[in-house]
Structures are given as C-alpha cells and as structure tokens.
Design an enzyme around this catalytic site. Structure first.
Site, PDB file in Angstrom:
ATOM      1  N   LYS A  22      23.173 -47.105  31.665  1.00  0.00           N
ATOM      2  CA  LYS A  22      22.183 -48.079  31.214  1.00  0.00           C
ATOM      3  C   LYS A  22      21.235 -48.405  32.362  1.00  0.00           C
ATOM      4  CE  LYS A  22      24.969 -49.869  27.596  1.00  0.00           C
ATOM      5  NZ  LYS A  22      26.030 -50.640  27.121  1.00  0.00           N
ATOM      6  N   HIS A  54      23.457 -54.119  29.633  1.00  0.00           N
ATOM      7  CA  HIS A  54      22.205 -54.193  30.383  1.00  0.00           C
ATOM      8  C   HIS A  54      22.136 -55.506  31.170  1.00  0.00           C
ATOM      9  CE1 HIS A  54      21.127 -51.120  27.343  1.00  0.00           C
ATOM     10  NE2 HIS A  54      20.414 -50.621  28.336  1.00  0.00           N
ATOM     11  N   SER A  95      17.803 -51.486  24.765  1.00  0.00           N
ATOM     12  CA  SER A  95      18.831 -52.487  25.021  1.00  0.00           C
ATOM     13  C   SER A  95      18.932 -53.401  23.805  1.00  0.00           C
ATOM     14  CB  SER A  95      18.447 -53.311  26.256  1.00  0.00           C
ATOM     15  OG  SER A  95      19.154 -54.530  26.284  1.00  0.00           O
ATOM     16  N   MET A  96      20.148 -53.647  23.340  1.00  0.00           N
ATOM     17  CA  MET A  96      20.338 -54.574  22.215  1.00  0.00           C
ATOM     18  C   MET A  96      19.851 -55.972  22.592  1.00  0.00           C
ATOM     19  SD  MET A  96      21.656 -52.938  19.645  1.00  0.00           S
ATOM     20  CE  MET A  96      22.589 -54.017  18.568  1.00  0.00           C
ATOM     21  N   GLY A  97      20.090 -56.394  23.811  1.00  0.00           N
ATOM     22  CA  GLY A  97      19.739 -57.746  24.239  1.00  0.00           C
ATOM     23  C   GLY A  97      18.300 -57.920  24.687  1.00  0.00           C
TER      24      GLY A  97
END
Length: 126
Positions: A22, A54, A95-97
């Site tokens: 990542k 991340h 990134s999901m966040g």
C-alpha cells in the site's frame, strides 16, 4: 516554524524495494500562522509492506512531520508493485479510507526517484 528549505530536506519518494504494498500520496507544507496565506507545499509518496492499512502509513508519516513543524494531509492512496530485478514499478488501485490518489502525480515522483525504471500506472484494481 518550517521553511521551504525544510520541505526540500524531505525525500519525495520513500517506498520499499520489492513486492506489492500500500502507498499514500501526502501533501506536506510549512505551518503558517493563522490569517496568513499557506506557505510552500509539495507532494510526497510513501509505501511500505509493513502497513496493513493506508492509515498506518499516514499516521507514521504525519507524526514524523509534526515533530519537524510541518503540516500534512493525505491526498489518497493505492498500491505499488515494485519489481527491482526487472526495474519495474506499477502504481494502481485505491484506498478505502482516503480514496484514490492521483496516480499520475505519484508516478512522476517515482520516475524522478527511479529514472532507469519502467514506471506505469492505472486506475483499475484494488
């Protein structure tokens, strides 16, 4: 207070030498007093195999920057596939966040750090 010279001391790219991991694209800038225009800024790329999320990378880097009097914000993330034997780096995913980083910016920074590599990017994948 950090100055532009302090920003110049921060490496544009710090990524692990091999594997898929990542990464985050971070904007760093000198802390400016309230009511004054923002100072100089630049983007940096950080990617490590040890990071499960991340946010792990961003938390580590932002903590280091705050100690130097430098503010930062995460612009997004993705993944990097680094094959040092083949001199290839591929930037992709999101990134999901933090959402998807602008891989084109990350790729330009990586090309400058690894000029003899083939560096590519794509918006697909996770």
């Amino acid at each position: 207070m950090a100055a532009a010279a302090d920003l110049a001391q921060i490496p544009d790219v710090d990524i692990d030498s091999d594997g898929v991991f990542k990464y985050v694209l971070i904007r760093v800038h000198a802390v400016s007093p309230p009511g004054t225009p923002a100072g100089e800024s630049k983007e940096i790329v950080r990617g490590y195999k040890w990071a499960e999320y991340h946010a792990d990378i961003y938390d580590k880097v932002s903590g280091e920057m705050q100690k130097k009097g430098i503010d930062c914000e995460c612009l997004g993330g993705g993944r990097i596939s680094h094959q040092s034997q083949d001199k290839k780096i591929h930037v992709y995913g999101y990134s999901m966040g933090y959402g998807r980083a602008q891989h084109s910016i990350s790729t330009e920074k990586i090309k400058a750090r690894y000029p003899d590599y083939s560096v590519t990017w794509a918006d697909d994948g996770y």
